[in-house]
Design a protein around this motif. Structure first.
Motif, PDB file in Angstrom:
ATOM      1  N   LEU A  38       0.858  -1.184   0.000  1.00 16.15           N
ATOM      2  CA  LEU A  38       0.000   0.000   0.000  1.00 16.15           C
ATOM      3  C   LEU A  38       0.895   1.235   0.000  1.00 16.15           C
ATOM      4  CD1 LEU A  38      -2.818   1.263   0.091  1.00 16.15           C
ATOM      5  CD2 LEU A  38      -2.668   1.176   2.599  1.00 16.15           C
ATOM      6  N   GLN A  39       0.761   2.037  -1.026  1.00 12.94           N
ATOM      7  CA  GLN A  39       1.542   3.267  -1.127  1.00 12.94           C
ATOM      8  C   GLN A  39       0.953   4.306  -0.170  1.00 12.94           C
ATOM      9  OE1 GLN A  39       4.325   3.612  -3.045  1.00 12.94           O
ATOM     10  NE2 GLN A  39       4.646   5.633  -2.156  1.00 12.94           N
ATOM     11  N   ILE A  40       1.789   4.859   0.688  1.00 12.65           N
ATOM     12  CA  ILE A  40       1.387   5.894   1.646  1.00 12.65           C
ATOM     13  C   ILE A  40       2.076   7.189   1.231  1.00 12.65           C
ATOM     14  CG2 ILE A  40       1.308   6.594   4.066  1.00 12.65           C
ATOM     15  CD1 ILE A  40      -0.291   4.057   3.551  1.00 12.65           C
ATOM     16  N   GLY A  41       1.502   7.880   0.272  1.00 16.91           N
ATOM     17  CA  GLY A  41       2.071   9.139  -0.209  1.00 16.91           C
ATOM     18  C   GLY A  41       3.538   8.997  -0.521  1.00 16.91           C
ATOM     19  N   ARG A  42       4.320   9.983  -0.107  1.00 14.61           N
ATOM     20  CA  ARG A  42       5.770   9.962  -0.323  1.00 14.61           C
ATOM     21  C   ARG A  42       6.512   9.159   0.741  1.00 14.61           C
ATOM     22  NH1 ARG A  42       6.138  16.293  -1.584  1.00 14.61           N
ATOM     23  NH2 ARG A  42       5.058  16.207   0.381  1.00 14.61           N
TER      24      ARG A  42
END
Length: 153
Positions: free
Chosen positions: A18-22
């Motif tokens: 899961l990509q959490i922003g930067r």
């Protein structure tokens, strides 16, 4: 009203990337997550809870928005009538046996805390949340505080 809150989230299935922003991409095990935040800006707690209650947002702003899009919001415990309690609550949760910190820096970009996100394998008992919240209050202060528990489905 302005104040500090703990979101109780439930993730039904494990997420491997899961990509959490930067911040990066992280795995999240199924289970329960506690997120500590504050609402001292315009709209206070009501506006912040309305934001978190909606899992679909046109623009993901905070780290928690990325996880919230995948997890069910089960409850929000809010405390108004005090100053910022985030650091005390994060320290308290970090010291609880069985509570883990799955993502370093999550929600902590403007905080000295190592994270504002905590994980548990099972639903947190209300006693745990009450102890975290009330254990952080200064008994010598006579400020009026208000605890509210909001349930979601």
């Amino acid at each position: 009203m302005k104040g500090t809150y703990i979101l109780v989230l439930q993730l039904d299935q494990t997420l491997t990337h899961l990509q959490i922003g930067r911040l990066g991409s992280f795995a999240f095990a199924s289970g329960f997550y506690l997120y500590v935040g504050s609402a001292f800006g315009s709209g206070g707690l009501a506006a912040r809870l309305k934001h978190h209650a909606n899992p679909r947002k046109p623009r993901l702003h905070w780290h928690i928005d990325y996880l919230r899009a995948q997890a069910h919001l089960r409850a929000a415990w809010t405390l108004s009538g005090t100053g910022r309690m985030e650091q005390a609550w994060c320290r308290a949760l970090a010291s609880v046996s069985g509570v883990t910190m799955p993502v370093p820096g999550f929600g902590a970009s403007d905080s000295p805390c190592s994270t504002h996100l905590f994980a548990l394998a099972t639903a947190p008992h209300p006693t745990l949340l009450a102890e975290v919240i009330f254990g952080s209050l200064d008994p010598t202060q006579s400020a009026h505080v208000q605890l509210d528990i909001h349930l979601f489905d």
